[in-house]
Write a protein that holds these residues in place. Structure first.
Motif, short mmCIF file in Angstrom:
data_model
loop_
_atom_site.label_atom_id
_atom_site.label_comp_id
_atom_site.label_asym_id
_atom_site.label_seq_id
_atom_site.Cartn_x
_atom_site.Cartn_y
_atom_site.Cartn_z
N GLY A 24 -1.28 17.23 -58.42
CA GLY A 24 -0.58 18.11 -57.49
C GLY A 24 -1.40 18.44 -56.27
N ARG A 28 -0.69 17.40 -52.34
CA ARG A 28 -0.65 18.36 -51.23
C ARG A 28 -1.52 17.89 -50.08
N LEU A 52 3.76 20.03 -59.94
CA LEU A 52 4.53 20.63 -58.86
C LEU A 52 4.05 22.04 -58.52
N HIS A 57 5.68 23.72 -52.47
CA HIS A 57 6.93 23.21 -51.89
C HIS A 57 6.68 22.14 -50.83
N SER A 60 6.33 18.81 -52.52
CA SER A 60 7.24 18.53 -53.63
C SER A 60 8.01 17.23 -53.42
N LYS A 64 8.10 14.18 -56.06
CA LYS A 64 9.35 13.75 -56.68
C LYS A 64 9.62 12.26 -56.42
#
Length: 261
Positions: A24, A28, A52, A57, A60, A64
């Motif tokens: 994650g 980012r 996640l 956000h 994300s 995905k």
């Protein structure tokens, strides 16, 4: 007019990761710098909720759309140029580029080629076998303690790629052979070397590693890979025909056949 790297043609590949949060955090960092794709190869534990949560956000969408592969060759198969990251130096690990030098080199490369920047597991990094799939290696210089957190290393590399600019006209680099095409070529070379007894059957990878190191210095195109594979097939056919001709000549000259004649 400044030229930049086509970030949509660049992918971050994370191999054999142990901790979902590191995926994650790496996502980012990649998203912050506009990297086009994230690929995870053979993750030990892929908890998407934990991934996640750290990606937040902003990343994300990249997570995905992330591709998950069971093996490293599968993850790298469609890429034309692969850069392996390493903290360890020396021996067979000949580092060709610093992050900034690499970024400048990839400006023309990324125009028509898919580029992968490969990172290994958090505890030990990429193995020598993993690095055989790479065209070149890059090392992030540090002030002594060479081990970086995975996401930190991803951020440094992505930042240098994002910042890279050049005003000088760069030579055009056409589409190169992808990793899948190259691995098929190396497999055919290995089989040919074995057929003509050019390699030690007890340690065939030793001679093949030298061929890999030699050929990796060149930006091989798909048609050049095809030429090498065609040459291998012709060598095998020629060797087989010579063997058949020799066997036939030996049979014709045997004492039994001479008596019959």
């Amino acid at each position: 007019m400044c030229q930049k790297i086509r970030m949509e043609n660049v992918a971050i590949v994370l191999h054999d990761t142990r901790i979902p949060e590191n995926i994650g955090a790496a996502a980012r960092a990649a998203a912050n710098m506009g990297v086009g794709q994230l690929i995870v190869s053979a993750p030990r534990h892929l908890d998407m909720e934990r991934v996640l949560k750290v990606a937040t956000h902003s990343a994300s969408g990249l997570v995905k759309a992330m591709k998950v592969c069971s093996t490293l060759p599968e993850a790298l198969g469609g890429f034309n140029w692969i850069v392996g990251t390493t903290a360890r130096l020396g021996g067979t690990r000949r580092v060709n580029s610093s992050p900034a030098d690499l970024a400048a080199k990839l400006i023309p490369m990324s125009s028509e080629n898919r580029v992968a920047v490969l990172f290994g597991p958090e505890d030990r990094g990429l193995t020598n076998e993993d690095l055989q799939l790479c065209h070149e290696l890059v090392n992030i210089p540090t002030a002594g303690f060479s081990s970086l957190n995975l996401a930190q290393a991803v951020m440094v590399m992505c930042y240098e790629l994002f910042q890279a600019r050049t005003r000088a006209p760069e030579c055009h680099i056409p589409r190169l052979a992808c990793r899948h095409e190259l691995e098929n070529m190396y497999e055919e070379l290995k089989e040919t070397f074995a057929r003509i007894h050019y390699i030690n059957h007890e340690n065939p990878e030793h001679r093949l590693d030298k061929a890999r190191n030699f050929l990796s210095r060149y930006q091989l195109r798909a048609r050049e890979v095809s030429i090498i594979r065609g040459l291998c097939r012709q060598v095998v056919r020629y060797g087989s025909q010579c063997y058949k001709d020799g066997a036939a000549a030996g049979a014709a000259g045997s004492p039994k056949n001479q008596e019959t004649g």
